[in-house]
Design a protein around this motif. Structure first.
Motif, PDB file in Angstrom:
ATOM      1  N   ARG A 169       4.863 -16.307 -11.004  1.00  0.00           N
ATOM      2  CA  ARG A 169       4.777 -16.196  -9.471  1.00  0.00           C
ATOM      3  C   ARG A 169       5.835 -16.252  -8.580  1.00  0.00           C
ATOM      4  O   ARG A 169       6.050 -15.309  -7.402  1.00  0.00           O
ATOM      5  CB  ARG A 169       3.527 -16.999  -9.016  1.00  0.00           C
ATOM      6  CG  ARG A 169       2.179 -16.805  -9.408  1.00  0.00           C
ATOM      7  CD  ARG A 169       1.307 -17.759  -9.136  1.00  0.00           C
ATOM      8  NE  ARG A 169      -0.125 -17.416  -9.773  1.00  0.00           N
ATOM      9  CZ  ARG A 169      -1.112 -16.845  -8.955  1.00  0.00           C
ATOM     10  NH1 ARG A 169      -0.609 -16.627  -7.717  1.00  0.00           N
ATOM     11  NH2 ARG A 169      -2.218 -16.468  -9.419  1.00  0.00           N
ATOM     12  N   GLU A 170       6.681 -17.249  -8.626  1.00  0.00           N
ATOM     13  CA  GLU A 170       7.917 -17.252  -7.790  1.00  0.00           C
ATOM     14  C   GLU A 170       8.616 -16.322  -7.888  1.00  0.00           C
ATOM     15  O   GLU A 170       9.210 -15.709  -6.863  1.00  0.00           O
ATOM     16  CB  GLU A 170       8.475 -18.835  -8.330  1.00  0.00           C
ATOM     17  CG  GLU A 170       7.627 -20.082  -7.641  1.00  0.00           C
ATOM     18  CD  GLU A 170       6.657 -20.236  -8.964  1.00  0.00           C
ATOM     19  OE1 GLU A 170       6.627 -19.725 -10.201  1.00  0.00           O
ATOM     20  OE2 GLU A 170       5.656 -21.067  -8.624  1.00  0.00           O
ATOM     21  N   GLY A 171       9.075 -15.870  -9.078  1.00  0.00           N
ATOM     22  CA  GLY A 171       9.985 -14.762  -9.071  1.00  0.00           C
ATOM     23  C   GLY A 171       9.417 -13.263  -8.487  1.00  0.00           C
ATOM     24  O   GLY A 171      10.253 -12.845  -8.037  1.00  0.00           O
ATOM     25  N   LEU A 172       8.230 -13.050  -8.721  1.00  0.00           N
ATOM     26  CA  LEU A 172       7.844 -11.939  -8.060  1.00  0.00           C
ATOM     27  C   LEU A 172       7.804 -12.172  -6.381  1.00  0.00           C
ATOM     28  O   LEU A 172       8.067 -11.204  -5.707  1.00  0.00           O
ATOM     29  CB  LEU A 172       6.476 -11.553  -8.676  1.00  0.00           C
ATOM     30  CG  LEU A 172       5.672 -10.392  -8.080  1.00  0.00           C
ATOM     31  CD1 LEU A 172       6.420  -9.135  -8.376  1.00  0.00           C
ATOM     32  CD2 LEU A 172       4.301 -10.117  -8.588  1.00  0.00           C
ATOM     33  N   ALA A 177       9.790 -10.417  -1.244  1.00  0.00           N
ATOM     34  CA  ALA A 177      10.367 -11.031   0.116  1.00  0.00           C
ATOM     35  C   ALA A 177      11.654 -10.440   0.202  1.00  0.00           C
ATOM     36  O   ALA A 177      12.184 -10.213   1.307  1.00  0.00           O
ATOM     37  CB  ALA A 177      10.340 -12.536   0.029  1.00  0.00           C
ATOM     38  N   GLY A 178      12.545 -10.532  -0.820  1.00  0.00           N
ATOM     39  CA  GLY A 178      13.867  -9.949  -0.709  1.00  0.00           C
ATOM     40  C   GLY A 178      14.183  -8.329  -0.451  1.00  0.00           C
ATOM     41  O   GLY A 178      15.013  -8.106   0.150  1.00  0.00           O
ATOM     42  N   ARG A 243      -0.342  -7.563  -3.618  1.00  0.00           N
ATOM     43  CA  ARG A 243      -0.432  -6.620  -2.530  1.00  0.00           C
ATOM     44  C   ARG A 243       0.519  -7.209  -1.391  1.00  0.00           C
ATOM     45  O   ARG A 243       0.466  -8.076  -0.961  1.00  0.00           O
ATOM     46  CB  ARG A 243      -1.901  -6.825  -1.950  1.00  0.00           C
ATOM     47  CG  ARG A 243      -2.185  -5.441  -0.733  1.00  0.00           C
ATOM     48  CD  ARG A 243      -3.278  -5.735   0.061  1.00  0.00           C
ATOM     49  NE  ARG A 243      -4.364  -6.105  -0.810  1.00  0.00           N
ATOM     50  CZ  ARG A 243      -5.174  -7.178  -0.516  1.00  0.00           C
ATOM     51  NH1 ARG A 243      -4.667  -8.073   0.465  1.00  0.00           N
ATOM     52  NH2 ARG A 243      -6.293  -7.674  -1.347  1.00  0.00           N
ATOM     53  N   ALA A 244       1.208  -6.265  -1.102  1.00  0.00           N
ATOM     54  CA  ALA A 244       2.349  -6.562  -0.036  1.00  0.00           C
ATOM     55  C   ALA A 244       2.408  -5.522   0.983  1.00  0.00           C
ATOM     56  O   ALA A 244       2.031  -4.297   0.898  1.00  0.00           O
ATOM     57  CB  ALA A 244       3.459  -6.787  -0.782  1.00  0.00           C
ATOM     58  N   ARG A 245       3.104  -5.654   1.987  1.00  0.00           N
ATOM     59  CA  ARG A 245       2.990  -4.829   3.348  1.00  0.00           C
ATOM     60  C   ARG A 245       4.280  -4.780   4.074  1.00  0.00           C
ATOM     61  O   ARG A 245       4.849  -6.026   4.061  1.00  0.00           O
ATOM     62  CB  ARG A 245       1.863  -5.178   4.262  1.00  0.00           C
ATOM     63  CG  ARG A 245       1.583  -3.912   5.298  1.00  0.00           C
ATOM     64  CD  ARG A 245       0.349  -4.465   6.164  1.00  0.00           C
ATOM     65  NE  ARG A 245       0.115  -3.524   6.988  1.00  0.00           N
ATOM     66  CZ  ARG A 245      -1.144  -3.469   7.726  1.00  0.00           C
ATOM     67  NH1 ARG A 245      -1.716  -4.511   8.017  1.00  0.00           N
ATOM     68  NH2 ARG A 245      -1.482  -2.275   8.382  1.00  0.00           N
ATOM     69  N   LEU A 246       4.599  -3.393   4.141  1.00  0.00           N
ATOM     70  CA  LEU A 246       6.065  -3.562   5.078  1.00  0.00           C
ATOM     71  C   LEU A 246       5.769  -3.686   6.602  1.00  0.00           C
ATOM     72  O   LEU A 246       4.734  -3.135   7.049  1.00  0.00           O
ATOM     73  CB  LEU A 246       6.724  -1.922   5.003  1.00  0.00           C
ATOM     74  CG  LEU A 246       8.106  -1.918   5.491  1.00  0.00           C
ATOM     75  CD1 LEU A 246       9.197  -2.721   4.706  1.00  0.00           C
ATOM     76  CD2 LEU A 246       8.404  -0.406   5.516  1.00  0.00           C
ATOM     77  N   PRO A 247       6.468  -4.873   7.120  1.00  0.00           N
ATOM     78  CA  PRO A 247       6.234  -4.939   8.560  1.00  0.00           C
ATOM     79  C   PRO A 247       6.269  -3.839   9.537  1.00  0.00           C
ATOM     80  O   PRO A 247       7.090  -3.032   9.173  1.00  0.00           O
ATOM     81  CB  PRO A 247       7.089  -6.320   8.947  1.00  0.00           C
ATOM     82  CG  PRO A 247       7.395  -6.720   7.654  1.00  0.00           C
ATOM     83  CD  PRO A 247       7.284  -5.636   6.658  1.00  0.00           C
TER      84      PRO A 247
END
Length: 248
Positions: A169-172, A177-178, A243-247
């Motif tokens: 989880r931490e790696g993903l 985030a990077g 699920r991630a989002r581009l600000p």
């Protein structure tokens, strides 16, 4: 002028494995339940007013996931490194192009949804692929990511699929985030069957997709579906979803 990175041939899934996957996807419990997961996410995006729109399916394989996106109204471009995968996807009516996930053939800010379903684990420098996801997303766009979880499950199956790692989880979270993506949700999948999967992975290839009696297949699918009713998403499974989002 930046040069395109070299493409290691080990990134591609071998042709025999691609054909096995293509043949299994319609009726197999594993792929059936994964389609259900993706369908729920697409329905949520629609409810939130974040689709359908334009999408890219990165590492599209035989094209079944791209076809699912299209059925939900997404105008989808599929890409895969494997020439054989591109041929299979095009034969299924998918707009598929041969491309490196680190160098997508799309303009910056051109898609509303980037799907990276079991592709990042195949790429040594996965940070470049994650950066490409962020580059092609429009501000406010969504990335849906699936990766294999936990190196304790590493086996010959991973090698056959051309993977170079499994994730924590931490790696993903760090990877996304990077790239400048904000993780909205991260959860485990295939938690209840993890002990069985771990036992079988070191004894045979393709445990998830080998042919089964229909009753056995339905039972495995029912166990996966049961996870939706239990508070187990924070436990370790065989797959991590995000699920991630581009600000904006």
């Amino acid at each position: 002028m930046a040069l395109r990175p070299a493409i290691p041939s080990s990134w591609t899934v071998d042709t025999l494995e691609l054909r096995r996957i293509a043949e299994a996807q319609d009726d197999n419990w594993w792929y059936r339940e994964r389609r259900a997961v993706l369908t729920r996410e697409l329905n949520l995006l629609r409810t939130w007013g974040r689709g359908p729109g334009t999408a890219v399916d990165i590492g599209a394989g035989p094209g079944d996931t791209a076809r699912l996106l299209a059925r939900h109204g997404w105008r989808t471009t599929a890409v895969d490194l494997s020439y054989d995968a591109v041929e299979m996807a095009c034969a299924r009516g998918v707009d598929c192009r041969q491309a490196d996930a680190r160098w997508l053939p799309l303009p910056a800010g051109s898609v509303d949804l980037a799907l990276a379903w079991d592709v990042l684990a195949h790429i040594e420098d996965d940070d470049l692929a994650a950066a490409e996801i962020a580059r092609v997303l429009r501000p406010g766009g969504t990335a849906l990511v699936a990766v294999p979880c936990d190196m304790a499950l590493w086996s010959a199956r991973d090698l056959a699929l051309g993977r170079v790692r499994r994730y924590t989880r931490e790696g993903l979270a760090r990877l996304l985030a990077g790239a400048g993506l904000v993780v909205e949700r991260m959860w485990s999948w295939n938690v209840l069957l993890r002990p069985l999967a771990r036992w079988h992975r070191h004894r045979m290839n393709g445990w998830e997709i080998r042919p089964r009696h229909p009753l056995h297949d339905r039972l495995l699918g029912a166990v996966l579906a049961l996870e939706d009713l239990l508070p187990v998403r924070s436990w370790r499974g065989t797959t991590l979803l995000a699920r991630a989002r581009l600000p904006k």
